[in-house]
Write an enzyme that holds these catalytic residues in place. Structure first.
Site, mmCIF file in Angstrom:
data_model
loop_
_atom_site.group_PDB
_atom_site.id
_atom_site.type_symbol
_atom_site.label_atom_id
_atom_site.label_comp_id
_atom_site.label_asym_id
_atom_site.label_seq_id
_atom_site.Cartn_x
_atom_site.Cartn_y
_atom_site.Cartn_z
ATOM 1 N N ASP A 168 -48.021 -8.745 -24.670
ATOM 2 C CA ASP A 168 -47.529 -9.701 -23.667
ATOM 3 C C ASP A 168 -46.021 -9.564 -23.510
ATOM 4 O O ASP A 168 -45.264 -10.214 -24.187
ATOM 5 C CB ASP A 168 -47.911 -11.118 -24.114
ATOM 6 C CG ASP A 168 -47.586 -12.173 -23.078
ATOM 7 O OD1 ASP A 168 -47.297 -11.802 -21.926
ATOM 8 O OD2 ASP A 168 -47.617 -13.363 -23.421
ATOM 9 N N GLU A 206 -40.847 -14.181 -17.037
ATOM 10 C CA GLU A 206 -42.143 -14.821 -16.770
ATOM 11 C C GLU A 206 -42.391 -15.947 -17.755
ATOM 12 O O GLU A 206 -42.929 -16.994 -17.409
ATOM 13 C CB GLU A 206 -43.283 -13.785 -16.855
ATOM 14 C CG GLU A 206 -44.642 -14.301 -16.390
ATOM 15 C CD GLU A 206 -45.496 -14.948 -17.478
ATOM 16 O OE1 GLU A 206 -46.499 -15.584 -17.152
ATOM 17 O OE2 GLU A 206 -45.146 -14.839 -18.675
ATOM 18 N N GLU A 207 -42.006 -15.715 -19.006
ATOM 19 C CA GLU A 207 -42.424 -16.623 -20.079
ATOM 20 C C GLU A 207 -41.847 -18.026 -19.968
ATOM 21 O O GLU A 207 -42.529 -18.999 -20.258
ATOM 22 C CB GLU A 207 -42.081 -16.037 -21.455
ATOM 23 C CG GLU A 207 -42.869 -14.780 -21.833
ATOM 24 C CD GLU A 207 -44.372 -15.027 -22.003
ATOM 25 O OE1 GLU A 207 -44.830 -16.149 -21.797
ATOM 26 O OE2 GLU A 207 -45.083 -14.048 -22.325
#
Lengths: 466, 466
Positions: A293, A327-328
């Site tokens: 991820d 994104e996180e």
């Protein structure tokens, strides 16, 4: 009868179409090249082992920008550039510490990590009684009186019976994301959340949380504890509701810093203004090295362009790899990319994201209209030799979401999801848990779909400007 | 036109049939029970971590027989028994040792293991020049003169471009199985084989080999070296054909010993003489703990019967779990089971084996006639919610192979195969590499097919005796 004939004819045409020999051959070339001469694994090795975890705003995130840009530069694309974007900077600080105190001096240490975006505990840490809930809705039922001054412990597990683990995640993650802002309304002094993990182990899993509109002086610290510790705490609470939980974390938010989306493209030779975007996110959480991820999605996306070049394919449309930043904990990269694309009147026809781990690919989910979906379904049989069977309507990806527009086809790679949440946002999201072949099969599967979309186009493309 | 109507009708009937609500519900129950209340993982934990590697004829194999029998005894089946079978006993002895000697005193140590069934090296080990080949066919081309007195090094790698890794294994394994007997004909003094492993690492992978008709005094020792060491040796040979390879192994064959297949059954309440068998093999190689090969298949097969009971299903036919002994180096258990079944005139209608690892199940391959295959294909859509898409004609399993007979349907569970050969027959075939959910999904997938076969039967069953 006529209808039947038409149906049969349609079936025959479809069948012939999907068996197109050129396409079969091109997919063979793509898969073979990825499995025998792929670059994704080598790139991921560097990203994971030479750089490591790369939270937005960190030095590692900056190194990842420079590294991936340099690798794209070496591929002989038509254009490689950095798209500036301001990102939040949250820093974990020294390692968190926590224990359960069942009686004065009698403690069990607990595996804990701050949630991304959380405030620190007060100087010296926070100790309070605990109230266990199965979700946000329980707060209203329990009421302010019983919550005030306590730590709320969200302990609704992911549902093991769901085959799609992302669905189980979706059903749980509100506790992590909104648990603190909701508990604060009832006077809670802190929040701990059972890690979003389907198995029982000792690893705490971080992830983003939000305070929403909570004023700064009302924000309470939030952390995740491992699933084993959640079971332990719940069991101990069943015996003694007055036990205390202590945790200490020193995390801090700094002012936004400059960062970048990393972009490269091959110009289309027939419809250069029709843009196909393929990407993943370059930032990761800080506990592991972000291999699944979403290092995996980044290197696969980079290899999509390289695989098309290596197999001698000349795209009709412009094919772009975008490595999104943040994104996180903010999605600033995805928003920025969409904003600039819309500002410039760019005509995106297809966007594909890989952000579900580097596991064996099973297919795609599509966020698009029926016409485009049916067109894509005609290619399904081409993917069967590669054990790619899953073509369903559904979610695409967080970073490409902001691009959403009429006529645009959004898609997400769907790898096997059974092991994903064993690693997600935890210290064991590391390189050795990515299998080279599985990663390469994913890259080839993405490149194959991009090839077909590029060759046959999408339906109802928007009017091309410029 | 009439044909078209018939086709359409057939399609409609098939569609309605496959959507049968009872079946949908029963599959839901099976999957949910396996994922929330499965026993397979707990059993595998014991088999792997409390017993460990269980080569035929070993004390551990005996412990595995006793343990699995005791577990089957606890399930309340109609009958549990041990079927005696004599098995070979080959013992590795003390750890093997090997090095490449590029000049006197200058050595590189090599990761090596004896192949199962090999003789020992002469006292003090074996040192000789090496001749590298890409396969058995090369021996004739090179000729006796150049091979005599040397160690033959078989170095044809598994083909990374094949999607089905078992196909790549099948294309390579003759080097391991028959390499020594063939090289001995040309006067070779020993054989080393590149491990059957798709990735580059340091682990040697063992496996069975045969001397065929080679007289005892002509048998030469055979061993596998890791893929990294195979690359190293090949590279060094390219620079210096006169380098020497040394290896020492103390393995030994003992007389056959008594062992057992472990069998349990639920008696069918309508057609008790129609037998459905589901199984895996209880023996394993000795380097790891045999978690994937084939602890996984054993515990899944055991759980098939338990899941049917737990979900309240009363089988029409007799459902049997068979844990076969000695698949790895003799297949004595599989042969014995078939021999007794035929001797007693038992009517086996279906046999399913799980012996391809405990990874996410993808479907089944079937060894049966077209009529039965087409009947089974009608159930395909029932499996789609569980991401089970693969229903193809093909190989079933080694242990159930000897049962093969007209009208009998043989099947093999087909899990994801990408990581299988990273672990196969090596010291890292261990419990921590099996994911609980993936294992449980496999058990549920097997139980679901067994349920459907039991409920609807197979076509053209043989005449029932007795």
């Amino acid at each position: 009868m006529k209808k039947l004939l038409v149906l049969l004819l349609l079936f025959t045409v479809t069948f012939t179409y999907s068996q197109n020999d050129d396409d079969k051959l091109q997919l063979e070339k793509i898969y073979k090249t990825s499995l025998t001469n792929g670059k994704s694994y080598e790139w991921l090795d560097y990203l994971s082992n030479q750089i490591g975890g790369r939270l937005s705003g960190s030095y590692n995130a900056e190194k990842a920008v420079q590294y991936t840009k340099s690798q794209l530069d070496s591929l002989g694309l038509d254009r490689v550039w950095l798209q500036p974007v301001m990102v939040p900077k949250w820093v974990r600080g020294i390692k968190e510490y926590a224990y359960i105190e069942s009686s004065p001096g009698k403690t069990n240490q607990v595996n804990i990590c701050a949630l991304g975006g959380s405030v620190a505990t007060p100087e010296g840490g926070l100790k309070a009684e605990v109230i266990e809930v199965k979700g946000i809705d329980d707060l209203a039922t329990i009421g302010k009186e019983k919550i005030e001054g306590k730590i709320v412990f969200y302990n609704r597990p992911m549902q093991p019976e769901l085959i799609h683990t992302f669905e189980a995640y979706g059903n749980c993650v509100d506790q992590r994301y909104a648990g603190a802002m909701e508990a604060a309304k009832y006077g809670a002094v802190g929040v701990i959340v059972r890690s979003m993990n389907l198995r029982l182990d000792d690893l705490p899993h971080t992830g983003s949380m939000s305070y929403g509109e909570t004023p700064e002086n009302k924000r309470i610290p939030a952390a995740a504890i491992s699933t084993n510790d959640a079971e332990l705490l719940s069991g101990m609470l069943a015996l003694d509701k007055s036990l205390k939980f202590y945790f200490s974390q020193k995390c801090k938010v700094y002012p936004d810093v400059q960062s970048y989306n990393v972009i490269g493209e091959i110009k289309g030779n027939e419809y250069p203004n029709e843009i196909i975007t393929v990407g993943g996110h370059l930032d990761s959480w800080d506990l592991g090295d972000g291999s699944h991820d979403d290092g995996a999605g980044c290197v696969q996306s980079m290899d999509v362009l390289r695989l098309l070049k290596e197999t001698g394919y000349k795209p009709k449309r412009t094919i772009r790899v975008v490595l999104f930043m943040n994104e996180e904990n903010g999605l600033r990269g995805g928003k920025k990319y969409a904003e600039e694309a819309k500002g410039k009147g760019e005509n995106h026809v297809f966007a594909l994201e890989s952000d579900s781990g580097g596991f064996t690919p099973r297919g795609f989910s599509f966020d698009c209209d029926e016409a485009n979906f049916n067109k894509i379904l005609q290619w399904k049989s081409l993917f069967e030799p590669y054990l790619i069977h899953y073509f369903e309507k559904g979610y695409s990806g967080a970073d490409i979401g902001p691009l959403k527009d009429t006529g645009l086809v959004l898609a997400g790679l769907r790898p096997d999801s059974q092991r994903y949440f064993d690693h997600h946002h935890a210290s064991n999201d590391t390189f050795e848990h990515v299998n080279k072949r599985e990663l390469e099969l994913g890259a080839a599967t993405m490149a194959s779909l991009v090839y077909l979309i590029d060759k046959y186009g999408t339906l109802l493309p928007k009017k091309v400007k410029g």
